[in-house]
Design an enzyme around this catalytic site. Structure first.
Site, PDB file in Angstrom:
ATOM      1  CG  ASP A  94       0.528   9.187   7.586  1.00  0.00           C
ATOM      2  OD1 ASP A  94       0.565  10.159   8.519  1.00  0.00           O
ATOM      3  OD2 ASP A  94      -0.452   8.905   6.940  1.00  0.00           O
ATOM      4  CG  ASP A  98       2.645   4.973  10.231  1.00  0.00           C
ATOM      5  OD1 ASP A  98       2.656   5.356  11.595  1.00  0.00           O
ATOM      6  OD2 ASP A  98       1.803   5.056   9.516  1.00  0.00           O
ATOM      7  NE  ARG A 103       3.293   6.620   1.518  1.00  0.00           N
ATOM      8  CZ  ARG A 103       2.518   6.056   2.090  1.00  0.00           C
ATOM      9  NH1 ARG A 103       1.301   5.468   1.468  1.00  0.00           N
ATOM     10  NH2 ARG A 103       2.356   5.973   3.634  1.00  0.00           N
ATOM     11  CG  ASP A 165      -4.134   5.411  12.704  1.00  0.00           C
ATOM     12  OD1 ASP A 165      -4.079   4.399  13.115  1.00  0.00           O
ATOM     13  OD2 ASP A 165      -3.462   5.499  11.591  1.00  0.00           O
ATOM     14  CE  LYS A 191      -3.813   8.166   8.818  1.00  0.00           C
ATOM     15  NZ  LYS A 191      -3.049   7.164   9.619  1.00  0.00           N
ATOM     16  CG  PHE A 236     -12.176   4.602  -0.367  1.00  0.00           C
ATOM     17  CD1 PHE A 236     -12.188   4.454  -1.749  1.00  0.00           C
ATOM     18  CD2 PHE A 236     -11.118   5.135   0.329  1.00  0.00           C
ATOM     19  CE1 PHE A 236     -11.169   4.491  -2.631  1.00  0.00           C
ATOM     20  CE2 PHE A 236      -9.733   5.020  -0.341  1.00  0.00           C
ATOM     21  CZ  PHE A 236      -9.825   4.769  -1.748  1.00  0.00           C
ATOM     22  CG  ASP A 241      -9.354  -1.058   6.813  1.00  0.00           C
ATOM     23  OD1 ASP A 241      -8.291  -0.640   6.436  1.00  0.00           O
ATOM     24  OD2 ASP A 241     -10.049  -0.575   7.940  1.00  0.00           O
TER      25      ASP A 241
END
Length: 355
Positions: A94, A98, A103, A165, A191, A236, A241
């Site tokens: 990811d 992205d 991280r 996504d 995902k 979840f 979000d």
């Protein structure tokens, strides 16, 4: 108690990591390659909350109604670390796709000057380690084929969710016409929910001897588990979000970036479904933008459409729905049968959480 659980689970990592590195050494691969792999494993696998991996152990103990023996714990820990390896694979991949920078409070693996796009292969090696561990630790077990089937099935679903996504919410090309609550749900379910919620419980069920059907009841345990855990995973992620938008730094430990990152989040999709033409134009012009004031304009629309009230309704409905699904499971069960407590424990951790 949580610290003790985590410490014990972490103590199982070092021998698992060493097994993987020793396999490379036994193939007489160069020393620098073996050292690279060790660094890849330690940098990317540990450091997170480890909730997915520890859920295998917690669920197994609930299903058995007792603490695991040392031998049982060893097998459950291997399965738990397999999920953490898969999580590491997802995160490393990811971050490259992205173009992320940080991280778990450290630079993303691919951002290290000596790594860069070698991270693509490193991610593949993290995922490939799972089949090696399953074969080594469950070779003499009749469940090996079933475990491989679970992990392959969930892996493919996760890849499909990632694809949807990526083509929906590219940071380079912002197009809100691709967004919808249904598309968001598909992304979340495929995902996140399969590997974060269903897989830990399914592996614990198989480890404790629960079969796909029980001749004494009409319940198909794995189908029941799936029907509860997928909505739990969706709940979840919607919560995540919402917290990205509404949570404070003190509450969630970070500044939310979904708006400026053009994320296909529940918040923007709900706002799009409620916005009038003027508000829709503001969202189209500002969502995903990084210029001063653009994020504020989006948040103002969120407030105008009543996003807080919509979230409160969503959370209440999700809780009632999931509680109803859990109640399908008989309250009193024997060892070797599905137990309500597995799912109640998950729901209690999530409901009204701050993260």
């Amino acid at each position: 108690m949580l610290l003790k659980r985590r410490d014990r689970f972490l103590s199982a990592w070092e021998p698992i990591r060493d097994e993987l590195v020793q396999h490379m050494e036994q193939q007489q691969l160069p020393k620098d390659a073996c050292n690279w792999y060790r660094n890849n494993l330690d940098y990317n696998v540990i450091g997170g909350k480890l909730n997915r991996g520890m859920s295998v152990i917690d669920s197994a103990e609930i299903l058995l109604g007792r603490s695991l023996t040392n031998a049982e714990y060893g097998k459950a820990a291997v399965l738990g670390w397999c999920i953490e390896l898969f999580q590491a694979f997802c995160l490393v991949s990811d971050d490259v796709m992205d173009k992320c920078h940080v991280r778990r409070t450290q630079p993303c693996w691919y951002r290290l000057p000596h790594v860069r796009l070698i991270a693509v292969n490193d991610a593949c090696m993290l995922r490939s380690a799972i089949s090696h561990l399953l074969k080594k630790h469950f070779r003499r077990d009749t469940m090996l084929m079933c475990l491989n089937s679970f992990t392959t099935y969930v892996s493919f679903n996760t890849d499909m969710g990632q694809l949807v996504d990526l083509i929906t919410a590219s940071e380079d090309t912002i197009n809100l016409s691709k967004f919808s609550l249904e598309r968001h749900r598909k992304i979340v379910v495929y995902k996140t929910a399969y590997y974060s919620f269903y897989l830990p419980v399914a592996l614990a069920m198989r480890l404790t001897g629960i079969l796909d059907s029980d001749p004494g009841t009409a319940i198909r345990p794995y189908q029941v588990a799936l029907s509860i855990l997928i909505p739990l995973g969706e709940y979840f992620q919607v919560q995540d979000d919402w917290l990205d938008y509404a949570g404070t730094v003190e509450e969630i430990g970070k500044v939310g970036t979904d708006i400026i990152d053009n994320k296909c989040s529940w918040c923007v999709n709900t706002a799009l479904s409620l916005a009038n033409p003027e508000q829709r134009a503001i969202l189209d012009a500002n969502y995903g933008g990084k210029r001063r004031g653009q994020e504020w304009r989006v948040k103002k629309v969120f407030e105008e459409v009543g996003i807080a009230e919509e979230y409160a309704k969503y959370e209440d409905n999700a809780f009632r729905r999931i509680t109803g699904l859990i109640e399908i499971i008989p309250e009193v069960t024997k060892v070797g049968e599905l137990k309500r407590e597995v799912f109640v424990t998950f729901l209690q951790k999530i409901h009204k959480r701050l993260m």
